[in-house]
Write a protein that holds these residues in place. Sequence first.
Motif, PDB file in Angstrom:
ATOM      1  N   GLY A 143       0.784  -1.231   0.000  1.00 58.34           N
ATOM      2  CA  GLY A 143       0.000   0.000   0.000  1.00 58.34           C
ATOM      3  C   GLY A 143       0.807   1.267   0.000  1.00 58.34           C
ATOM      4  O   GLY A 143       0.272   2.343   0.298  1.00 58.34           O
ATOM      5  N   CYS A 144       2.083   1.189  -0.379  1.00 61.93           N
ATOM      6  CA  CYS A 144       2.962   2.355  -0.274  1.00 61.93           C
ATOM      7  C   CYS A 144       2.597   3.474  -1.253  1.00 61.93           C
ATOM      8  O   CYS A 144       2.853   4.652  -0.983  1.00 61.93           O
ATOM      9  CB  CYS A 144       4.423   1.957  -0.439  1.00 61.93           C
ATOM     10  SG  CYS A 144       4.804   1.129  -2.003  1.00 61.93           S
ATOM     11  N   ASP A 145       1.987   3.139  -2.412  1.00 60.21           N
ATOM     12  CA  ASP A 145       1.689   4.169  -3.413  1.00 60.21           C
ATOM     13  C   ASP A 145       0.707   5.212  -2.896  1.00 60.21           C
ATOM     14  O   ASP A 145       0.793   6.382  -3.270  1.00 60.21           O
ATOM     15  CB  ASP A 145       1.134   3.516  -4.679  1.00 60.21           C
ATOM     16  CG  ASP A 145       2.184   2.703  -5.411  1.00 60.21           C
ATOM     17  OD1 ASP A 145       3.085   3.300  -6.010  1.00 60.21           O
ATOM     18  OD2 ASP A 145       2.118   1.460  -5.360  1.00 60.21           O
ATOM     19  N   ALA A 146      -0.233   4.801  -2.064  1.00 61.61           N
ATOM     20  CA  ALA A 146      -1.239   5.732  -1.548  1.00 61.61           C
ATOM     21  C   ALA A 146      -0.821   6.379  -0.232  1.00 61.61           C
ATOM     22  O   ALA A 146      -1.556   7.205   0.313  1.00 61.61           O
ATOM     23  CB  ALA A 146      -2.568   5.001  -1.352  1.00 61.61           C
ATOM     24  N   ALA A 147       0.345   6.019   0.267  1.00 60.73           N
ATOM     25  CA  ALA A 147       0.760   6.449   1.606  1.00 60.73           C
ATOM     26  C   ALA A 147       1.590   7.724   1.571  1.00 60.73           C
ATOM     27  O   ALA A 147       2.344   7.969   0.634  1.00 60.73           O
ATOM     28  CB  ALA A 147       1.567   5.337   2.269  1.00 60.73           C
ATOM     29  N   SER A 148       1.452   8.518   2.625  1.00 59.45           N
ATOM     30  CA  SER A 148       2.269   9.732   2.765  1.00 59.45           C
ATOM     31  C   SER A 148       3.306   9.603   3.883  1.00 59.45           C
ATOM     32  O   SER A 148       4.091  10.518   4.112  1.00 59.45           O
ATOM     33  CB  SER A 148       1.373  10.952   3.021  1.00 59.45           C
ATOM     34  OG  SER A 148       0.510  10.723   4.117  1.00 59.45           O
ATOM     35  N   TRP A 149       3.305   8.461   4.581  1.00 61.88           N
ATOM     36  CA  TRP A 149       4.306   8.140   5.595  1.00 61.88           C
ATOM     37  C   TRP A 149       4.687   6.675   5.455  1.00 61.88           C
ATOM     38  O   TRP A 149       3.958   5.884   4.842  1.00 61.88           O
ATOM     39  CB  TRP A 149       3.763   8.371   7.015  1.00 61.88           C
ATOM     40  CG  TRP A 149       3.537   9.801   7.390  1.00 61.88           C
ATOM     41  CD1 TRP A 149       2.472  10.584   7.039  1.00 61.88           C
ATOM     42  CD2 TRP A 149       4.391  10.622   8.188  1.00 61.88           C
ATOM     43  NE1 TRP A 149       2.602  11.837   7.576  1.00 61.88           N
ATOM     44  CE2 TRP A 149       3.774  11.899   8.292  1.00 61.88           C
ATOM     45  CE3 TRP A 149       5.611  10.426   8.836  1.00 61.88           C
ATOM     46  CZ2 TRP A 149       4.338  12.955   9.000  1.00 61.88           C
ATOM     47  CZ3 TRP A 149       6.177  11.478   9.558  1.00 61.88           C
ATOM     48  CH2 TRP A 149       5.548  12.723   9.634  1.00 61.88           C
ATOM     49  N   VAL A 150       5.824   6.317   6.061  1.00 61.95           N
ATOM     50  CA  VAL A 150       6.211   4.912   6.148  1.00 61.95           C
ATOM     51  C   VAL A 150       6.734   4.641   7.549  1.00 61.95           C
ATOM     52  O   VAL A 150       7.348   5.511   8.183  1.00 61.95           O
ATOM     53  CB  VAL A 150       7.278   4.549   5.085  1.00 61.95           C
ATOM     54  CG1 VAL A 150       8.636   5.195   5.392  1.00 61.95           C
ATOM     55  CG2 VAL A 150       7.429   3.037   4.966  1.00 61.95           C
ATOM     56  N   LEU A 151       6.461   3.449   8.061  1.00 65.26           N
ATOM     57  CA  LEU A 151       6.954   2.992   9.357  1.00 65.26           C
ATOM     58  C   LEU A 151       7.934   1.859   9.081  1.00 65.26           C
ATOM     59  O   LEU A 151       7.555   0.829   8.533  1.00 65.26           O
ATOM     60  CB  LEU A 151       5.799   2.504  10.237  1.00 65.26           C
ATOM     61  CG  LEU A 151       4.622   3.465  10.416  1.00 65.26           C
ATOM     62  CD1 LEU A 151       3.516   2.807  11.243  1.00 65.26           C
ATOM     63  CD2 LEU A 151       5.073   4.764  11.067  1.00 65.26           C
ATOM     64  N   LEU A 152       9.202   2.070   9.438  1.00 61.90           N
ATOM     65  CA  LEU A 152      10.262   1.119   9.126  1.00 61.90           C
ATOM     66  C   LEU A 152      10.884   0.571  10.406  1.00 61.90           C
ATOM     67  O   LEU A 152      11.073   1.307  11.378  1.00 61.90           O
ATOM     68  CB  LEU A 152      11.358   1.783   8.292  1.00 61.90           C
ATOM     69  CG  LEU A 152      10.919   2.407   6.963  1.00 61.90           C
ATOM     70  CD1 LEU A 152      12.093   3.149   6.325  1.00 61.90           C
ATOM     71  CD2 LEU A 152      10.375   1.343   6.022  1.00 61.90           C
ATOM     72  N   VAL A 153      11.203  -0.714  10.400  1.00 59.95           N
ATOM     73  CA  VAL A 153      11.914  -1.319  11.534  1.00 59.95           C
ATOM     74  C   VAL A 153      13.401  -1.335  11.218  1.00 59.95           C
ATOM     75  O   VAL A 153      13.820  -1.790  10.144  1.00 59.95           O
ATOM     76  CB  VAL A 153      11.407  -2.748  11.806  1.00 59.95           C
ATOM     77  CG1 VAL A 153      12.265  -3.423  12.875  1.00 59.95           C
ATOM     78  CG2 VAL A 153       9.948  -2.718  12.244  1.00 59.95           C
ATOM     79  N   GLY A 154      14.191  -0.811  12.143  1.00 59.36           N
ATOM     80  CA  GLY A 154      15.642  -0.785  11.975  1.00 59.36           C
ATOM     81  C   GLY A 154      16.337  -1.206  13.253  1.00 59.36           C
ATOM     82  O   GLY A 154      15.758  -1.160  14.347  1.00 59.36           O
ATOM     83  N   ASN A 155      17.580  -1.619  13.123  1.00 58.15           N
ATOM     84  CA  ASN A 155      18.370  -2.051  14.271  1.00 58.15           C
ATOM     85  C   ASN A 155      19.088  -0.856  14.886  1.00 58.15           C
ATOM     86  O   ASN A 155      20.077  -0.357  14.337  1.00 58.15           O
ATOM     87  CB  ASN A 155      19.389  -3.116  13.846  1.00 58.15           C
ATOM     88  CG  ASN A 155      18.723  -4.391  13.375  1.00 58.15           C
ATOM     89  OD1 ASN A 155      17.785  -4.874  13.998  1.00 58.15           O
ATOM     90  ND2 ASN A 155      19.192  -4.940  12.263  1.00 58.15           N
ATOM     91  N   GLY A 156      18.564  -0.370  16.005  1.00 59.12           N
ATOM     92  CA  GLY A 156      19.161   0.759  16.693  1.00 59.12           C
ATOM     93  C   GLY A 156      20.185   0.320  17.720  1.00 59.12           C
ATOM     94  O   GLY A 156      20.331  -0.880  17.990  1.00 59.12           O
ATOM     95  N   PRO A 157      20.867   1.250  18.338  1.00 57.64           N
ATOM     96  CA  PRO A 157      21.904   0.911  19.318  1.00 57.64           C
ATOM     97  C   PRO A 157      21.357   0.243  20.583  1.00 57.64           C
ATOM     98  O   PRO A 157      22.071  -0.511  21.249  1.00 57.64           O
ATOM     99  CB  PRO A 157      22.552   2.261  19.637  1.00 57.64           C
ATOM    100  CG  PRO A 157      21.516   3.290  19.268  1.00 57.64           C
ATOM    101  CD  PRO A 157      20.782   2.699  18.113  1.00 57.64           C
ATOM    102  N   ASP A 158      20.084   0.484  20.895  1.00 57.21           N
ATOM    103  CA  ASP A 158      19.477  -0.096  22.101  1.00 57.21           C
ATOM    104  C   ASP A 158      18.429  -1.158  21.766  1.00 57.21           C
ATOM    105  O   ASP A 158      17.602  -1.512  22.607  1.00 57.21           O
ATOM    106  CB  ASP A 158      18.834   1.012  22.949  1.00 57.21           C
ATOM    107  CG  ASP A 158      19.859   2.027  23.429  1.00 57.21           C
ATOM    108  OD1 ASP A 158      20.963   1.612  23.827  1.00 57.21           O
ATOM    109  OD2 ASP A 158      19.555   3.232  23.386  1.00 57.21           O
TER     110      ASP A 158
END
Length: 310
Positions: A143-158
């Motif tokens: 559904g990214c084409d209709a979206a104005s934001w994205v929520l991404l999972v990333g590996n942070g320091p904590d």
Amino acid sequence: MDVELDRQEWIHRAAKLVPMLRERAAETEARRCIPQDIVDALHASEVLRAVQPKRFGGLGYDFHLAFDIAAELGRGCGSTAWCYGVWSSHTWLAGMFPEQAQEAYWADSPDTLSSTSFNPARGKVRAVPGGYQVTGQWDFSSGCDAASWVLLVGNGPDGQLMLMLPRSDYTIEDTWFVSGLRGTGSKDIHVADAFVPEHRTVLIQDMREARTPGREVHDRADYRIPLRSVLSFTLASPVLGMAQGALDVFEAQMRGAVSARDGKKRAESTNIQMRLSESAAEVYTARLIMHHDTREIFARARCGDMPALG
């Protein structure tokens, strides 16, 4: 308020969209994304705001209502139901972020949509003053084409983080050439080099333990439920709808079909009636189990008896 009666009204709203979705399903698959007028129809029916927090223009129903709606929409178009489930789940996820992030997310419109990617393998997250610098590629962002934001999972320091990025911080790479659910447009998200402030992040572990900042913003059962306890129903419910849709179409075809061998109506065949009945019972039972389990989880959350941590 009669909760069950209210639920039936929302299912009825979704059901009214089914004929259009079924008629446009082939086009949706060919386009490899949900046509904008179908997205507009979902907005107009308010099904996309059903489980959105009232504070940000939503109607504030418990998140589990989205599963019933997605299952109904799936009778018409699997890809549209899939994206509906994804978009609705993101109103729940966005509600877990700090208040400042939520205000930014819904600042332009209560009809804000976002996509996600939970695979951090090709992303890089580096801590910098005030937040994180993010680069990389994330896949399967339905559904990214209709979206104005994205929520991404990333590996942070904590630990793993969910990061909220506006459309200006990323590009969509068209990688979605598949055999099924093509209309979901589950393409790749590319982030060249974006700064994500601290307030637009949430620790995945906090989401798994239902201890997010959003729990203080929204005093609702939704935000006392661990992430993994219900998120999988977001994708399971459209599949149940697809199964029901297949049954609907098969039954309609059999009503007008005649056996080439003996000229009898196929709808009168005992074998066909038995197989159709068995399949209908399986789909009905699966929906009943989903309905029972999700209601139990939310009932326990309302009573302060949290489900097992996800």
